[in-house]
Every structure is written in C-alpha cells, then in structure tokens.
Write an enzyme that holds these catalytic residues in place. Structure first.
Site, PDB file in Angstrom:
ATOM      1  CB  ALA A  28      18.387 -17.957 -14.533  1.00 38.64           C
ATOM      2  N   GLY A  50      15.139 -13.834 -14.047  1.00 33.46           N
ATOM      3  CA  GLY A  50      16.390 -13.064 -13.886  1.00 33.46           C
ATOM      4  C   GLY A  50      16.367 -11.918 -14.844  1.00 33.46           C
ATOM      5  CD  GLU A  70      15.759 -12.170  -9.848  1.00 37.67           C
ATOM      6  OE1 GLU A  70      16.360 -12.884 -10.465  1.00 37.67           O
ATOM      7  OE2 GLU A  70      15.421 -12.449  -8.642  1.00 37.67           O
ATOM      8  CD  GLU A  89      12.215 -16.216 -10.896  1.00 34.31           C
ATOM      9  OE1 GLU A  89      10.926 -15.953 -11.002  1.00 34.31           O
ATOM     10  OE2 GLU A  89      13.026 -15.426 -11.121  1.00 34.31           O
TER      11      GLU A  89
HETATM   12  C1  TC6 Z   1      15.222 -17.534 -13.005  1.00 37.49           C
HETATM   13  O1  TC6 Z   1      15.264 -16.544 -13.713  1.00 37.49           O
HETATM   14  C2  TC6 Z   1      15.946 -17.497 -11.746  1.00 37.49           C
HETATM   15  C3  TC6 Z   1      16.992 -16.564 -11.426  1.00 37.49           C
HETATM   16  C4  TC6 Z   1      17.764 -16.571 -10.193  1.00 37.49           C
HETATM   17  C5  TC6 Z   1      19.131 -17.003 -10.339  1.00 37.49           C
HETATM   18  C6  TC6 Z   1      19.981 -16.785  -9.173  1.00 37.49           C
HETATM   19  N1  TC6 Z   1      16.081 -21.372 -19.875  1.00 37.49           N
HETATM   20  O2  TC6 Z   1       8.215 -21.876 -23.834  1.00 37.49           O
HETATM   21  P1  TC6 Z   1       8.650 -21.900 -25.387  1.00 37.49           P
HETATM   22  C7  TC6 Z   1      13.272 -22.801 -24.294  1.00 37.49           C
HETATM   23  S1  TC6 Z   1      14.368 -18.998 -13.446  1.00 37.49           S
HETATM   24  C8  TC6 Z   1      16.468 -22.167 -20.668  1.00 37.49           C
HETATM   25  O3  TC6 Z   1       8.143 -23.142 -26.324  1.00 37.49           O
HETATM   26  P2  TC6 Z   1       7.032 -19.679 -26.139  1.00 37.49           P
HETATM   27  C9  TC6 Z   1      12.226 -24.002 -24.273  1.00 37.49           C
HETATM   28  O4  TC6 Z   1      12.589 -25.085 -23.486  1.00 37.49           O
HETATM   29  C10 TC6 Z   1      13.698 -18.719 -14.667  1.00 37.49           C
HETATM   30  N2  TC6 Z   1      15.467 -22.435 -21.913  1.00 37.49           N
HETATM   31  O5  TC6 Z   1       8.415 -20.517 -26.255  1.00 37.49           O
HETATM   32  C11 TC6 Z   1      12.148 -24.093 -25.613  1.00 37.49           C
HETATM   33  O6  TC6 Z   1      13.069 -24.905 -25.912  1.00 37.49           O
HETATM   34  P3  TC6 Z   1      12.790 -25.939 -27.175  1.00 37.49           P
HETATM   35  C12 TC6 Z   1      12.612 -17.687 -14.687  1.00 37.49           C
HETATM   36  C13 TC6 Z   1      14.416 -22.003 -22.044  1.00 37.49           C
HETATM   37  O7  TC6 Z   1       7.544 -18.241 -26.713  1.00 37.49           O
HETATM   38  C14 TC6 Z   1      12.377 -22.548 -26.238  1.00 37.49           C
HETATM   39  O8  TC6 Z   1      13.312 -21.991 -25.336  1.00 37.49           O
HETATM   40  N3  TC6 Z   1      12.080 -17.961 -16.240  1.00 37.49           N
HETATM   41  C15 TC6 Z   1      14.095 -20.799 -20.903  1.00 37.49           C
HETATM   42  O9  TC6 Z   1       5.919 -20.342 -26.010  1.00 37.49           O
HETATM   43  C16 TC6 Z   1      11.294 -21.935 -26.244  1.00 37.49           C
HETATM   44  O10 TC6 Z   1      10.346 -21.916 -25.178  1.00 37.49           O
HETATM   45  C17 TC6 Z   1      10.948 -18.787 -16.673  1.00 37.49           C
HETATM   46  O11 TC6 Z   1      10.725 -19.487 -15.566  1.00 37.49           O
HETATM   47  C18 TC6 Z   1      14.921 -20.662 -19.735  1.00 37.49           C
HETATM   48  N4  TC6 Z   1      14.791 -19.771 -18.955  1.00 37.49           N
HETATM   49  O12 TC6 Z   1       7.434 -18.974 -24.461  1.00 37.49           O
HETATM   50  C19 TC6 Z   1      10.417 -18.494 -17.913  1.00 37.49           C
HETATM   51  N5  TC6 Z   1      12.789 -20.408 -21.322  1.00 37.49           N
HETATM   52  O13 TC6 Z   1      12.313 -25.032 -28.440  1.00 37.49           O
HETATM   53  C20 TC6 Z   1      10.435 -19.881 -18.556  1.00 37.49           C
HETATM   54  C21 TC6 Z   1      12.478 -21.026 -22.564  1.00 37.49           C
HETATM   55  O14 TC6 Z   1      14.120 -26.770 -27.187  1.00 37.49           O
HETATM   56  N6  TC6 Z   1       9.964 -19.759 -20.064  1.00 37.49           N
HETATM   57  N7  TC6 Z   1      13.312 -21.696 -22.961  1.00 37.49           N
HETATM   58  O15 TC6 Z   1      11.639 -26.961 -26.522  1.00 37.49           O
HETATM   59  C22 TC6 Z   1       8.743 -19.462 -20.405  1.00 37.49           C
HETATM   60  O16 TC6 Z   1       7.770 -19.371 -19.735  1.00 37.49           O
HETATM   61  C23 TC6 Z   1       8.527 -19.631 -21.706  1.00 37.49           C
HETATM   62  O17 TC6 Z   1       9.417 -20.066 -22.422  1.00 37.49           O
HETATM   63  C24 TC6 Z   1       8.320 -18.112 -22.606  1.00 37.49           C
HETATM   64  C25 TC6 Z   1       8.232 -18.159 -23.884  1.00 37.49           C
HETATM   65  C26 TC6 Z   1       7.309 -17.291 -21.916  1.00 37.49           C
HETATM   66  C27 TC6 Z   1       9.573 -17.011 -22.165  1.00 37.49           C
END
Ligand code: TC6
Length: 720
Positions: free
Chosen positions: A60, A99, A102, A122
């Site tokens: 998400a 998400g 999901e 999450e």
């Molecule tokens: C969920 O899904 C819940 C669902 C239920 C709902 C009911 N959203 O980490 P990086 C940005 S909860 C927004 O440097 P990488 C990040 O801030 C979510 N932004 O890249 C950065 O921006 P910046 C569950 C996001 O290649 C840029 O993207 N998912 C999100 O080293 C690049 O990110 C997670 O928790 C996001 N979800 O790693 C996954 N993700 O350039 C969280 C990233 O402006 N993300 N950004 O600083 C990660 O773990 C890592 O970003 C990665 C990529 C492994 C996807």
C-alpha cells in the site's frame, strides 16, 4: 497508473506507479475498473496483473496512511479480482510485498519471476497485512509458515514461495510471455477451487498449539512491541472463524494498530531512514547535486577494536584494506581476531567459507603509513587524542595521493582542527563508527567548514556500500550522537538524589531501551568514562576528587569515580554498578548492596538529602534533557533535520524504533508539555546547562509558523 490493453485475448493490467508501484488510490481505482472492464469484455479470456518497471506492487502507499483515505479500499479491489468470471493471474517480479502480495493472493494464480521476492513487511510498520493477508496466507502455506512470515516480516525468494505453495510456478525470461503460456495451460479449469476465500486452513485443528508456541517466542523476542502479537491473533482467527468473521477481526486489529502510537513511530521511522540519506550543506551542495568518488581501496590506521571492526566492514564489501599498526604484536593479534570474527559469521550462516577467504585475501597488515600512497581513502582509528591525530594527518597529507580522502573515526574531536594540519582540508572528514563497528549499523559522517561536497558525497555513499545507515553531522564537540546523549549524566544525578542504578535501568528498559544505562556502563567499562573525565579536567586545569560536586560552575557527579577508585571497572572485573558471577562466566547483572552503601555514603558526605523519585521523573530527566540538546543541535545546524537525529539514536543507541527516536517521542508527548518540563528542570537545576531551554524549541511552541519546515518533521502529524 494502471495501463489497460488486450493482447491475444488477455487483458493486461500493467501497474505503473514508480518507484515501487505502491497501491495508491489511482492504482486501486485502475485495478478495480480494469478487472470490471475485462470481466465484461467477451474478447477477453483471462486477466494478467503485472508491474511496470522494477517491481510488482511493494505494498500500500504508506504516505496515504497519514491522510484521510478514499475508497476503493484494497479488500474491495481484491474481492472484485477474486469474483471475476475470468481467471486472474498475478505475474510477480521484484518485491511483491504487503498489499502487493495481498492482490496476488486474491488472484486465482501466481507466477513468479525467478529473482522475485514476496513477503508481508507490515509488522515493521507496526501493522498487520490488513487486506486479508493474515486470512489468506495460512490457507496456502499452513499456520506455522504464515505465522513465521507475517510476524517476522521476512521476504522469501520465489523458490521458497513455490515450496510454501504461495506461487504456482517460477519462471525465467520474459515474465509476461511465460505467464501467458502458463495461463493457456490452465484456461478452462474451474475457478472455485482457486478462490482462497472458499478454502479452509489445512492445519486449523492445531491452531491453539501453534499459537501458544509462537506467542511465547514473540513475547521474548519483541518485548513491548504490539504488532507481532496482533498479527498472531489475526492468524489464529483465520483458523478459528468463518472467513468473513476472520476478515472482520483482522480489520479491527488493523485499525487498532493503525491508530496507535507504535505504528505512527514505525511509519515515521521508515521515511526518516530514507530522509537521512539525503543531505544539504549550507553552501547549497546536496546529495542531489554532488557525485561521489569511487572507492576502490582503503586503509585503516590503528588495529584496536575500532580499527579492526572498520576493516571488517570494508573487506566484507569487497574493498581491499591495508590495516596499519606500529605495534607488530598488536597487528598480528588484530589480523588473527578479524579471522576469528569472520569465522563466527560463517558459523552463523552470514557468509560462506569462500566469502571469508575472499575477505581475508584483500586484507593486509602494515607497520607504517608509508605504504598508503595509493589508497583512495584512509580512516584513522587511533585513540581519542587531538595531538596524536594531528600528527597522523600531517604525515598522511604528505604520503597519500592528492585525491585521497582522509577521515577520522573520532567520536568527539573537531574535524576542522584535524583538517587544519593538512594542505587539503576539503578532503578531510569524520567517519564515526559505533562499537562493535562490524555489527552496529550507524555511520555518523562529519563535515568540517572546508570539507568539499565530493568528500561528503563519497563518505555518505561509502556508508551505504558497506551496509551502514549514514547520517551527516556538522562538526562540533561530540557531533549529533555523543553531544546529545545526556542520559548518563542525568542518571548519575538521579542516583545522587534518591534513585538506585537498577531503578533507573528498569525504567529505561521498560521504556524500550534494550539495556539500562548503568548496565551499558558496566559493559563498556567504568574506566572509559573515567579517562574521558580526567582528560576533560586536565584540559580545564582542574583536579577531580571524590568530593567534586561542581566543575566550572556545572554540576558534577563523582559516583562513577568512586567505583573506579574501588577497582570496580564493570563486567571485566566482575564488579561495577552491579556484581557479576565471574566464576560461572555469567554476564547477568546482580544488584550489589555494597554499591547501595557506597551511594548512601557519598550522599551523606556531600550532604545530599535523598528523596523518592518516580519513574516519570526518571524518563523526563533522562530523555527531555537529551531532547533539549537535540533542538540546540538543530538550531545550530549540526543536524539538518530531526529525522537525522532520530536515526542516529535508533541505530547508534538502540533507541526503540517503535518510539521513533527522542525527537519523535517528544512530538508525541507534545512539545509544549516537554518545553514546560524543561523550563521546570532548568529552574530546579540551574547548574546543569543542558537544561537551559533551546530557543528553537521555545519558538516551535510559541511561533511554529516561523520555524523553517526542515527543522520540523515532515512525516508526522506531530502535536505541538
Ligand atoms: C501495506 O501494504 C498494507 C496493506 C493493507 C492495507 C489495508 N509506500 O526503500 P527504497 C518509497 S503496508 C510509499 O529507497 P529500495 C520510499 O520512501 C506496506 N512509498 O527502495 C522511497 O522514496 P524516496 C507494505 C514507498 O529499492 C522510494 O519508494 N510494504 C513505499 O531500496 C524507494 O524506496 C512495505 O512495507 C510504500 N509502500 O527498496 C514495503 N515503499 O526515494 C516498504 C517504498 O522519496 N518498502 N517507498 O526516499 C520497502 O521495503 C522498500 O522500499 C522496497 C524497495 C524493498 C520495496
């Protein structure tokens, strides 16, 4: 955001929301409308969901969590996918997380590219997979794997996902082509058995047993953290309740977590960590406009614990290192120890035998710095003495090539004073590692008034390459980390006033610190602090005695000096603030009545009237003093933004991530309240200048609109 096209009777829904294809509102709308359109199109036989660019959706959109949201919500999109009359195939590559996974679990089939990873991270955001991930995953994997994956947030490889039953096929080459080929092989098969909402959990009858075992582990591993337990409860629901009720329970637990303080702190931490890697210098240079040099070789001067640890970090990342130590015996020992430490990593499965050999092959020892003329960077890690460091830098300046960066692993000394003895101060910077350097993730990089943007860009980039979280600090006494840490000072005063060391440790541990301040002091050695205090006194021309209560008009506690005089140097001597059972090699601190007597005696001699001290006062005194200094650090531009400070605390001092860091914590308490308490303590303790209220904090409380935005947190709904 979701491109729709029809090819060979396949509706392709290509998600295009860089950089990670997060499931923002427009993506959810695009998916929903795309699936409805494809379902109604007689020319379409099947639907393929695929991500454009480097990944399938990685979750998400976390930024949306801090704003009022808008439908369609993810579960609605998911159910539209599952109930489609056409089979839906999710084609996974990159990181299909949260998400994103999901959405894939709502699809009827999942095809993964060989290098793809899937997972539910999450829990790291203080949440659970709230779009029925906790209900659907156990239906595919069984309870044990689902519990492990969801409570740990671990990402699993495509191969493992296939083994667990999460994906139906792993493919190589062109993902879309391979997905179409797979789809053709299953077209026409009934969809009902593919709908997870209609399946049961295979091992549901074992749920209580698995739940209890997992809960026991979690409570031990994640003391004080709420989300893992909520994940577990929701997974239990998936086995105990009908699908719809389980989904309702998940929703309730998700909402509780989302509105709680821990998730707010963890979401903030996610962005703060990324923000810390971006930097701006007062001269306009920044991470966006400065290019780093490539570091192909390095030298570390000093083969003590720090130097050896730094060398390990570099060789582990494939950077050849010359470790310089005058004392040959010490050098020999250090090289041997590095071998042992890497052997330990092999035993723990963190590296292979071959990787260890590769590391040792690029490490060489040298007895003199004459050998360093070709290296790209030198990191000096000798003991904390300005004169010694200046002598070394003067020599390095003559020996090293003009483009080499000269860095000091100082934890407190002014980089400008070190740079001043060289002819190229623009190439001089601080690279402050934390002990043990090969474990601790923080690298505090320090720039002086003449450090060039290229130098800053290079050390920040080097930190990333060697797996550290780099934070930039302007030079000053103690930089961000050591200057700001007032916990030890206030803790000693609290002991003088009425608390006992174990009371304070308990309160700090209950707050979430992994170890109380007195236990840490015993672990690192009472003699370390003693030497620093003696050095400071020498500089000021003062002799410290056991009765010293003020130094240069500042309150001083000599309690730790008393321990030193008694030979209680901490764990290594079996006695310090606590007692240790060295005979059984136990590191468990035992409360020692001798220490209590010593404290009471000290107070009597100094005529300090002891009083009852509340846990609340302990937290306020230890943390608010630190926060006050944090605001001064911001005011002076030592740290560019509060996020930098919080990341330093999380990775340098193990501040509980679920509290965000001291600055975030203060924002959650409410800055006005924190400011008022700081003013109160300033009045109560006028001889401790760390209670002098920060002007920036005062301004934030009284005229917040006048404070530049970068001096306040961008990622929170902070309370004033
Ligand atoms: C969920 O899904 C819940 C669902 C239920 C709902 C009911 N959203 O980490 P990086 C940005 S909860 C927004 O440097 P990488 C990040 O801030 C979510 N932004 O890249 C950065 O921006 P910046 C569950 C996001 O290649 C840029 O993207 N998912 C999100 O080293 C690049 O990110 C997670 O928790 C996001 N979800 O790693 C996954 N993700 O350039 C969280 C990233 O402006 N993300 N950004 O600083 C990660 O773990 C890592 O970003 C990665 C990529 C492994 C996807």
């Amino acid at each position: 955001m979701v491109d729709y096209r029809v090819e060979d009777q396949f509706a392709i829904l290509e998600i295009n929301n860089p950089p990670v294809n997060a499931l923002s509102l427009h993506v959810r709308e695009g998916l929903l409308n795309g699936v409805l359109r494809a379902s109604a199109d007689n020319n379409v036989k099947a639907i393929i969901l695929i991500g454009k660019g480097k990944t399938f959706p990685s979750g998400a959109d976390i930024k949306e969590f801090s704003r009022p949201g808008k439908a369609p919500w993810l579960p609605e999109v998911g159910h539209t996918i599952e109930s489609s009359n056409k089979p839906v195939f999710s084609a996974l590559h990159g990181t299909a997380l949260g998400g994103g996974l999901e959405i894939a679990l709502f699809s009827h089939y999942r095809i993964a590219e060989k290098t793809a990873k899937v997972g539910f991270p999450e829990v790291h955001l203080g949440l659970l997979p709230g779009a029925e991930g906790t209900i659907r995953l156990p239906r595919l994997t069984g309870l044990v794997i689902a519990m492990e994956m969801i409570t740990s947030g671990r990402q699993v490889s495509a191969k493992e996902a296939l083994k667990f039953g999460i994906v139906d096929k792993v493919v190589e080459g062109n993902l879309l082509k391979e997905t179409k080929a797979f789809a053709k092989s299953v077209l026409g098969q009934p969809l009902e058995p593919r709908k997870l909402s209609l399946c049961g959990v295979k091992d549901a009858d074992q749920v209580d047993k698995y739940y209890e075992a997992a809960l026991k582990e979690l409570l031990k591993k994640y003391r004080g953290v709420i989300a893992p337990v909520s994940c577990l409860k929701s997974i239990r629901g998936s086995a105990q309740l009908p699908y719809k009720e389980a989904a309702e329970l998940e929703r309730t637990l998700f909402s509780e977590l989302m509105s709680g303080a821990q998730s707010a702190a963890l979401r903030y931490s996610f962005f703060a960590e990324r923000a810390a890697s971006r930097w701006n210098l007062p001269n306009g240079a920044s991470s966006a406009n400065s290019k780093p040099l490539t570091i192909k070789s390095a030298a570390v001067i000093g083969a003590g614990t720090m130097g050896s640890g730094i060398a390990i970090c570099l060789i582990r990342s494939g950077i050849p290192v010359i470790l310089v130590e005058q004392n040959e015996k010490m050098l020999e020992n250090a090289l041997r120890n590095i071998g042992y430490i890497l052997q330990g990593s092999v035993k723990l499965g963190r590296m292979t035998v071959d990787q260890r050999s590769d590391c040792l092959r690029i490490l060489q020892g040298a007895a003199s710095i004459e050998k360093l003329k070709d290296v790209d960077i030198v990191i000096e890690a000798v003991y904390e003495n300005l004169k010694l460091k200046q002598e070394i830098f003067e020599k390095l300046d003559k020996i090293c090539k003009p483009t080499a960066l000269l860095c000091s692993n100082t934890s407190t000394l002014d980089i400008d004073l070190i740079a001043s003895v060289t002819s190229k101060p623009d190439r001089v910077a601080g690279t402050h590692f934390f002990a043990p350097a090969y474990i601790m993730k923080l690298l505090e990089n320090i720039y002086g008034s003449k450090t060039s943007p290229i130098t800053v860009a290079t050390i920040m980039d080097l930190g990333k390459k060697i797996g550290k979280i780099s934070v930039l600090s302007k030079t000053c006494d103690g930089f961000i980390a050591n200057r700001m840490n007032k916990i030890g000072t206030e803790a000693a005063f609290l002991v003088e006033e009425g608390a006992l060391p174990h009371d304070i440790d308990q309160v700090l541990e209950d707050f979430g610190m992994p170890m109380g301040v007195f236990k840490v002091s015993d672990l690192s050695g009472i003699d370390i602090g003693w030497s620093i205090r003696q050095e400071m006194a020498k500089k000021q021309g003062i002799t410290l005695t056991l009765e010293t209560h003020y130094v240069s008009g500042e309150r001083y506690s000599s309690l730790a000096d008393r321990l030193y005089n008694l030979g209680r140097l901490g764990l290594k001597t079996g006695k310090g603030w606590y007692r240790y059972n060295n005979a059984s090699n136990s590191r468990k601190p035992i409360i020692d009545p001798d220490v209590t007597d010593m404290i009471l005696n000290h107070c009597e001699k100094l005529r300090i009237k002891r009083r009852q001290i509340s846990p609340q006062e302990i937290i306020e005194r230890c943390l608010y003093a630190t926060v006050n200094e944090g605001f001064k650090i911001l005011e002076e531009g030592v740290a560019e933004k509060p996020e930098d400070i919080d990341i330093v605390w999380q990775y340098g001092f193990s501040f509980p991530r679920y509290r965000g860091g001291p600055m975030f914590y203060a924002s959650q308490v409410g800055l006005k309240k924190v400011y008022e308490r700081i003013c109160y303590y300033h009045e109560s303790f006028p001889y401790s200048k760390h209670w002098l209220p920060s002007d920036l904090l005062k301004k934030l409380v009284s005229h917040p609109n006048e404070v530049p935005i970068n001096l306040w947190m961008n990622y929170t709904n902070s309370k004033l």
